[in-house]
Design a protein around this motif. Sequence first.
Motif, PDB file in Angstrom:
ATOM      1  N   LEU A 294       0.817  -1.222   0.000  1.00  0.00           N
ATOM      2  CA  LEU A 294       0.000   0.000   0.000  1.00  0.00           C
ATOM      3  C   LEU A 294       0.845   1.262   0.000  1.00  0.00           C
ATOM      4  CD1 LEU A 294      -2.688  -1.013   2.685  1.00  0.00           C
ATOM      5  CD2 LEU A 294      -2.936  -1.063   0.212  1.00  0.00           C
ATOM      6  N   ALA A 295       2.156   1.082  -0.110  1.00  0.00           N
ATOM      7  CA  ALA A 295       3.068   2.216   0.073  1.00  0.00           C
ATOM      8  C   ALA A 295       2.724   3.384  -0.852  1.00  0.00           C
ATOM      9  CB  ALA A 295       4.507   1.775  -0.138  1.00  0.00           C
ATOM     10  N   ASP A 296       2.320   3.077  -2.085  1.00  0.00           N
ATOM     11  CA  ASP A 296       1.986   4.170  -3.004  1.00  0.00           C
ATOM     12  C   ASP A 296       0.477   4.293  -3.186  1.00  0.00           C
ATOM     13  OD1 ASP A 296       1.690   1.768  -4.248  1.00  0.00           O
ATOM     14  OD2 ASP A 296       2.505   2.428  -6.184  1.00  0.00           O
ATOM     15  N   LYS A 297      -0.285   3.823  -2.196  1.00  0.00           N
ATOM     16  CA  LYS A 297      -1.755   3.864  -2.305  1.00  0.00           C
ATOM     17  C   LYS A 297      -2.362   4.530  -1.072  1.00  0.00           C
ATOM     18  CE  LYS A 297      -2.186   0.830  -5.946  1.00  0.00           C
ATOM     19  NZ  LYS A 297      -0.819   0.444  -6.078  1.00  0.00           N
ATOM     20  N   PRO A 298      -2.176   5.841  -0.948  1.00  0.00           N
ATOM     21  CA  PRO A 298      -2.771   6.510   0.210  1.00  0.00           C
ATOM     22  C   PRO A 298      -4.292   6.520   0.106  1.00  0.00           C
ATOM     23  CG  PRO A 298      -1.829   8.107  -1.301  1.00  0.00           C
ATOM     24  CD  PRO A 298      -1.484   6.768  -1.845  1.00  0.00           C
ATOM     25  N   CYS A 299      -4.932   6.703   1.238  1.00  0.00           N
ATOM     26  CA  CYS A 299      -6.390   6.682   1.268  1.00  0.00           C
ATOM     27  C   CYS A 299      -6.894   8.042   1.743  1.00  0.00           C
ATOM     28  CB  CYS A 299      -6.835   5.575   2.228  1.00  0.00           C
ATOM     29  SG  CYS A 299      -8.601   5.470   2.437  1.00  0.00           S
ATOM     30  N   ILE A 300      -7.678   8.689   0.877  1.00  0.00           N
ATOM     31  CA  ILE A 300      -8.218  10.003   1.233  1.00  0.00           C
ATOM     32  C   ILE A 300      -9.477   9.802   2.063  1.00  0.00           C
ATOM     33  CG2 ILE A 300      -9.224  12.127   0.306  1.00  0.00           C
ATOM     34  CD1 ILE A 300      -7.508  11.669  -2.206  1.00  0.00           C
ATOM     35  N   ILE A 301      -9.522  10.444   3.219  1.00  0.00           N
ATOM     36  CA  ILE A 301     -10.739  10.295   4.031  1.00  0.00           C
ATOM     37  C   ILE A 301     -11.525  11.613   4.133  1.00  0.00           C
ATOM     38  CG2 ILE A 301      -9.942   8.281   5.299  1.00  0.00           C
ATOM     39  CD1 ILE A 301      -9.263  10.104   7.632  1.00  0.00           C
ATOM     40  N   ARG A 302     -10.901  12.718   3.726  1.00  0.00           N
ATOM     41  CA  ARG A 302     -11.688  13.948   3.537  1.00  0.00           C
ATOM     42  C   ARG A 302     -11.069  14.709   2.370  1.00  0.00           C
ATOM     43  NH1 ARG A 302     -11.956  17.784   8.418  1.00  0.00           N
ATOM     44  NH2 ARG A 302     -10.296  18.881   7.337  1.00  0.00           N
ATOM     45  N   LYS A 303     -11.901  14.966   1.371  1.00  0.00           N
ATOM     46  CA  LYS A 303     -11.381  15.611   0.164  1.00  0.00           C
ATOM     47  C   LYS A 303     -11.065  17.066   0.454  1.00  0.00           C
ATOM     48  CE  LYS A 303     -15.078  13.892  -1.970  1.00  0.00           C
ATOM     49  NZ  LYS A 303     -16.093  13.613  -2.963  1.00  0.00           N
ATOM     50  N   ASN A 304     -10.328  17.707  -0.452  1.00  0.00           N
ATOM     51  CA  ASN A 304      -9.963  19.096  -0.153  1.00  0.00           C
ATOM     52  C   ASN A 304     -11.153  20.053  -0.233  1.00  0.00           C
ATOM     53  OD1 ASN A 304     -10.167  19.136  -2.885  1.00  0.00           O
ATOM     54  ND2 ASN A 304      -7.974  19.455  -3.274  1.00  0.00           N
ATOM     55  N   ASP A 305     -12.290  19.593  -0.782  1.00  0.00           N
ATOM     56  CA  ASP A 305     -13.496  20.433  -0.733  1.00  0.00           C
ATOM     57  C   ASP A 305     -14.309  20.151   0.542  1.00  0.00           C
ATOM     58  OD1 ASP A 305     -14.740  18.020  -1.135  1.00  0.00           O
ATOM     59  OD2 ASP A 305     -15.681  18.557  -3.042  1.00  0.00           O
ATOM     60  N   GLY A 306     -13.741  19.325   1.426  1.00  0.00           N
ATOM     61  CA  GLY A 306     -14.429  19.060   2.696  1.00  0.00           C
ATOM     62  C   GLY A 306     -15.347  17.844   2.656  1.00  0.00           C
ATOM     63  N   GLY A 307     -15.554  17.266   1.459  1.00  0.00           N
ATOM     64  CA  GLY A 307     -16.468  16.133   1.341  1.00  0.00           C
ATOM     65  C   GLY A 307     -15.826  14.836   1.842  1.00  0.00           C
ATOM     66  N   TYR A 308     -16.674  13.938   2.271  1.00  0.00           N
ATOM     67  CA  TYR A 308     -16.199  12.634   2.727  1.00  0.00           C
ATOM     68  C   TYR A 308     -16.429  11.619   1.626  1.00  0.00           C
ATOM     69  CZ  TYR A 308     -16.538  15.162   7.069  1.00  0.00           C
ATOM     70  OH  TYR A 308     -16.400  16.105   8.041  1.00  0.00           O
ATOM     71  N   ASN A 309     -15.812  10.463   1.738  1.00  0.00           N
ATOM     72  CA  ASN A 309     -16.041   9.476   0.679  1.00  0.00           C
ATOM     73  C   ASN A 309     -16.330   8.074   1.214  1.00  0.00           C
ATOM     74  OD1 ASN A 309     -13.553   8.631   1.456  1.00  0.00           O
ATOM     75  ND2 ASN A 309     -12.485   9.714  -0.185  1.00  0.00           N
ATOM     76  N   TYR A 310     -16.339   7.140   0.291  1.00  0.00           N
ATOM     77  CA  TYR A 310     -16.683   5.744   0.585  1.00  0.00           C
ATOM     78  C   TYR A 310     -15.821   5.188   1.719  1.00  0.00           C
ATOM     79  CZ  TYR A 310     -17.589   0.820  -0.775  1.00  0.00           C
ATOM     80  OH  TYR A 310     -17.944  -0.503  -0.812  1.00  0.00           O
ATOM     81  N   ALA A 311     -14.533   5.497   1.679  1.00  0.00           N
ATOM     82  CA  ALA A 311     -13.625   4.975   2.707  1.00  0.00           C
ATOM     83  C   ALA A 311     -13.986   5.526   4.078  1.00  0.00           C
ATOM     84  CB  ALA A 311     -12.182   5.321   2.364  1.00  0.00           C
ATOM     85  N   THR A 312     -14.303   6.824   4.122  1.00  0.00           N
ATOM     86  CA  THR A 312     -14.647   7.426   5.416  1.00  0.00           C
ATOM     87  C   THR A 312     -15.851   6.703   6.016  1.00  0.00           C
ATOM     88  OG1 THR A 312     -14.219   9.472   4.196  1.00  0.00           O
ATOM     89  CG2 THR A 312     -14.734   9.669   6.543  1.00  0.00           C
TER      90      THR A 312
END
Length: 586
Positions: A294-312
Amino acid sequence: METFQELLAKKFAGALAKAGLPETGELTLTSDPRFGDYQSNAALILGKQRRENPRGVAAKILTSLDVAELCDPPQVAGAGFINFTLRPEAVTTKAAELLEDQKLGVATTASPNRIVIDFGSPNVAKPMHVGHIRSIVLGDALARIARFLGHEVIRDNHIGDWGTQFGMVIWGWKNLLDQQALARDPLAEIVRIYKETNERSTIDPQIREACRQELVKLQAGDKENLDIWNECVAFSMQDFEHVYELLDIHYDIQCGESFYNNRLPGVVERLLKSGIAEMSEGAVVVFFRDVPALADKPCIIRKNDGGYNYATSDIATVDYRVNDLKADTIWYVVGAPQILHFKQIFEIARRAGYQADFRHITFGSVLGDDRKLMKTRSGENVPLRQLLEEAGARARKIVEEKNPDLIEQEKTEIARKIGIGAVKYADLSQYRMTDYIFSWDKMLALQGNTAPYLQNAYVRIRSIFRKAGEADSCSHGPMAGRAEDAPQGRGYKDSLVLAESAEISLAKRLCQFAEVVPQVLNDFRPNILANYLFELANSFHSFYEACPVLKAPEPTRSSRLVLCELTGRVLERGLDLLGIKVPEKM
Ligand code: ARG
């Protein structure tokens, strides 16, 4: 009640200890009756380790082994296998015990877990299609089997009812909706507006932005948008419920993504505070620098527009399942495209200290004749509802041919059991990771490894008992009607006498049920149970051809009826564990 395998393994371990040898190898069912019923490879392994002749090691083990109660004298075969053949007396005793046991010999687990099973989990505003069948049917079978083994099971439908698609659905609703079409077929109209909006927004940045605005409004709690959202969810749920009813699927809870909405800010805050997540280019991100995969696979939990996603929302879901539902085990029955997603979620859960066993149970695809993902002629996904209705219609033709005299309602009910059973079994009888080709003709065939073949074996047994009931109704014979209606304390033990080899083989198979069922959960493979049931039905047919039942003289007749009864019960229970019903006639 211990299985033969357990009894033998125990005695075998004792013999190894007595001979001063370490416990090793496996005691398994043989694949070929020429090698007896069970086989140990311990002497082969020990011989290699100790540079001794394995046959010599085997002979040494045998001098310390006393299994005379269960088997004929064990044989050393080939390079040093030890083969065991059960004695008919032992088989008779065990089979009689099974008849007295509600669970047909299957032991309750000594370490019960509290398992949340996340399966099905369709997305709102998209119709369920044939691809969903695998998660639904596999998850349901695993839930049934886990519960039967004594685990506490919570079936959870993690519906995709929140997220980016709603910006488009709402924009489409406001700009493209055809009220008449909505009244005719609501879900189809919602799907249409969603698709059309999706297409338009990819070419028109203004529409894309408008969709984003609708989503932001929805997430901020805008009344109009929430009402539209609610209506869309309700229409989709109606479609899902219809499919669940056809498939006889039940959930304990249906906590969709929206259920977790107000927990998302807390999730992100906690992960930031604990240092598991960090700010990166305006977004909140979890990096896995020390996990090579997973070293090159970070997981975004809050987008820069403030929205959350599936992972969150999946992290919030873990929190809820572990802390609120008190689950110690969570199974996600979700297709292989989400492997990376769950790797990330499980790693985050581990870092955050959630104590549970997480499993992602994946599966292959359902293919069409062309070996590509199954599609309709016009290239669309095949709607599940339509497919299941077709299953019933096709099965009805079979019933019509086989048994034209049945009344209409009975025909419909039987056809439903056969049609739905065939679809489920075609799926569950495959190893879950293999892709399979969806073929009506194959799955509905009365011969071969199919649900109708197994259901037919059961029906044959029921018809034997109906005939026995007629024959016995004047003589009040012991096996009139169902054996379970027999007077208490009649003692199956005394009526069971196994003489013919077909009788003994069938009884041995019946004893294996208790060995097979727990195995399914080792690697989540209901196909092990399906294949067992197929072999059981084959053994039954061989028995039925070789051994007359109703025409046999007593006490053989009663004994054979007992064998039929037990076979019927194992078939019925085994199919039930796969979520498949048996008809009394077909
Ligand atoms: N709704 C998702 C999909 O259709 C599956 C959800 C699986 N469960 C989960 N907890 N993510 O792809």
